[in-house]
Design a protein around this motif. Structure first.
Motif, mmCIF file in Angstrom:
data_model
loop_
_atom_site.group_PDB
_atom_site.id
_atom_site.type_symbol
_atom_site.label_atom_id
_atom_site.label_comp_id
_atom_site.label_asym_id
_atom_site.label_seq_id
_atom_site.Cartn_x
_atom_site.Cartn_y
_atom_site.Cartn_z
ATOM 1 N N TYR A 43 0.694 -1.140 0.002
ATOM 2 C CA TYR A 43 -0.018 0.065 -0.065
ATOM 3 C C TYR A 43 0.797 1.241 0.170
ATOM 4 O O TYR A 43 0.624 2.022 -0.881
ATOM 5 N N ALA A 44 1.743 1.119 0.780
ATOM 6 C CA ALA A 44 2.827 2.423 0.951
ATOM 7 C C ALA A 44 3.447 2.508 -0.544
ATOM 8 O O ALA A 44 3.840 3.662 -1.008
ATOM 9 N N GLU A 45 3.932 1.361 -1.077
ATOM 10 C CA GLU A 45 4.530 1.456 -2.356
ATOM 11 C C GLU A 45 3.885 2.118 -3.380
ATOM 12 O O GLU A 45 4.324 2.719 -4.359
ATOM 13 N N LEU A 46 2.376 1.796 -3.527
ATOM 14 C CA LEU A 46 1.496 2.378 -4.492
ATOM 15 C C LEU A 46 1.313 3.751 -4.102
ATOM 16 O O LEU A 46 0.768 4.463 -5.092
ATOM 17 N N GLY A 47 1.354 4.272 -2.948
ATOM 18 C CA GLY A 47 0.935 5.591 -2.617
ATOM 19 C C GLY A 47 1.288 6.809 -3.273
ATOM 20 O O GLY A 47 0.539 7.485 -4.087
ATOM 21 N N PRO A 48 2.633 6.800 -3.616
ATOM 22 C CA PRO A 48 3.153 7.896 -4.528
ATOM 23 C C PRO A 48 2.707 7.946 -5.948
ATOM 24 O O PRO A 48 2.344 8.950 -6.692
ATOM 25 N N ILE A 49 2.355 6.596 -6.621
ATOM 26 C CA ILE A 49 1.802 6.754 -7.852
ATOM 27 C C ILE A 49 0.236 7.033 -7.827
ATOM 28 O O ILE A 49 -0.098 7.807 -8.763
ATOM 29 N N VAL A 50 -0.617 6.839 -6.895
ATOM 30 C CA VAL A 50 -1.640 7.477 -6.718
ATOM 31 C C VAL A 50 -1.915 8.830 -6.567
ATOM 32 O O VAL A 50 -2.547 9.722 -7.197
ATOM 33 N N VAL A 51 -1.033 9.206 -5.733
ATOM 34 C CA VAL A 51 -0.851 10.753 -5.318
ATOM 35 C C VAL A 51 -0.794 11.457 -6.996
ATOM 36 O O VAL A 51 -1.146 12.653 -7.176
ATOM 37 N N ALA A 52 0.505 10.939 -7.483
ATOM 38 C CA ALA A 52 0.784 11.868 -8.717
ATOM 39 C C ALA A 52 -0.506 11.336 -9.843
ATOM 40 O O ALA A 52 -0.574 12.290 -10.679
ATOM 41 N N ALA A 53 -0.750 10.400 -9.930
ATOM 42 C CA ALA A 53 -2.002 10.201 -10.975
ATOM 43 C C ALA A 53 -3.018 11.031 -10.543
ATOM 44 O O ALA A 53 -3.944 11.749 -11.477
ATOM 45 N N ARG A 54 -3.551 11.393 -9.365
ATOM 46 C CA ARG A 54 -4.454 12.299 -8.863
ATOM 47 C C ARG A 54 -4.156 13.755 -9.158
ATOM 48 O O ARG A 54 -5.077 14.388 -9.762
ATOM 49 N N GLU A 55 -2.999 14.083 -9.118
ATOM 50 C CA GLU A 55 -2.564 15.391 -9.500
ATOM 51 C C GLU A 55 -2.614 15.715 -10.876
ATOM 52 O O GLU A 55 -2.965 16.619 -11.219
ATOM 53 N N LEU A 56 -2.337 14.869 -11.579
ATOM 54 C CA LEU A 56 -2.339 14.852 -13.281
ATOM 55 C C LEU A 56 -3.713 15.049 -13.583
ATOM 56 O O LEU A 56 -4.141 15.740 -14.177
ATOM 57 N N GLU A 57 -4.661 13.917 -12.771
ATOM 58 C CA GLU A 57 -6.059 14.050 -13.460
ATOM 59 C C GLU A 57 -6.520 15.600 -13.112
ATOM 60 O O GLU A 57 -7.429 16.291 -13.815
ATOM 61 N N GLN A 58 -6.498 15.735 -11.751
ATOM 62 C CA GLN A 58 -6.858 17.291 -11.319
ATOM 63 C C GLN A 58 -6.285 18.418 -12.206
ATOM 64 O O GLN A 58 -7.134 19.406 -12.310
ATOM 65 N N ALA A 59 -5.115 18.121 -12.414
ATOM 66 C CA ALA A 59 -4.520 19.396 -13.459
ATOM 67 C C ALA A 59 -5.415 19.298 -14.728
ATOM 68 O O ALA A 59 -5.477 20.433 -15.366
#
Length: 241
Positions: free
Chosen positions: A44-60
């Motif tokens: 879960y911790a390993e996938l955390g940065p990927i999820v954050v980056a994907a959400r930032e890109l989607e929001q942008a």
């Protein structure tokens, strides 16, 4: 186009896996088994940065679409749209780097072993210096280090020493001890005037460092029907033959 489609499919799978892991971590039954809970938490911790980056890109991207629509009515939003658009390449690159295949052992703890090489007592002293360096580094990183086996010398060096180094809690971003120390394995050499040298000559000493990722706990079930038991008895008077 095919590469981008494959990347999008992989991202969708990882996001779905992250959501499933989050659901499992909320289940008290998972935490009843600390081995399973730790494994799930690490992933879960390993996938955390990927999820954050994907959400930032989607929001942008959503903000860019909204800014362009508003710029039709109000030219003041045109500059905002240009700023958001300028950020997109960096966000896309960051996400792309996070999606690159990584070492599956990166989140694991390690067993680190230091062995003195040729050079006698001086090599053992150098091995001790290496050990103290790794222990100090572990302390600065907030890791837990425990010496599990050691063979010391008379002058305070080590012929052989093994240390278990573990993270406290979940490794940030899935970058555990192995991700930081895996390249330390190999032969380390030093050239210096050793404490054991009385004439000021420079010696070359070597020590070997072995770094192993922690082994996964495995449940082993043995079927009694698969066992073969042989019983032998001595023959003759008193069983002495």
């Amino acid at each position: 186009m095919a590469t981008r489609t494959e990347g999008g499919s992989r991202l969708a799978n990882l996001l779905a896996e992250h959501a499933e892991l989050e659901r499992r971590l909320a289940d008290p039954a998972v935490h009843a088994d600390q081995v399973v809970a730790r494994r799930v938490g690490r992933r879960y911790a390993e996938l955390g940065p990927i999820v954050v980056a994907a959400r930032e890109l989607e929001q942008a991207r959503e903000d860019l679409t909204a800014a362009r629509e508003l710029a039709v009515e109000d030219s003041g939003f045109a500059e905002e749209a240009r700023q958001i658009e300028a950020r997109l390449p960096d966000l896309e690159q960051r996400l792309g780097e996070l999606l690159l295949p990584r070492d599956p052992n990166d989140a694991k703890d390690v067993i680190l072993e230091v062995k003195a090489g040729e050079g006698g007592e001086e090599s053992a002293l150098f091995a001790g210096d290496l050990l103290r360096m790794y222990l100090r580094y572990a302390e600065r990183k907030g890791w837990q280090a425990e010496v599990i086996d050691a063979e010391e010398t008379d002058l305070g060096g080590y012929k052989d020493v093994a240390v278990a180094i573990k993270t406290r809690g979940l490794p940030e971003g899935g970058n555990g001890v192995w991700s930081r120390l895996k390249f330390e394995g190999g032969v380390h050499r030093v050239q210096r005037v050793p404490a054991t040298e009385s004439q000021g000559r420079i010696h070359t000493s070597a020590a070997g460092v072995l770094v192993l990722p922690e082994a996964e706990d495995v449940d082993v079930a043995v079927n009694p029907n698969d066992l073969r038991v042989d019983v032998y008895r001595s023959s003759g008077p008193g069983g002495q033959s």
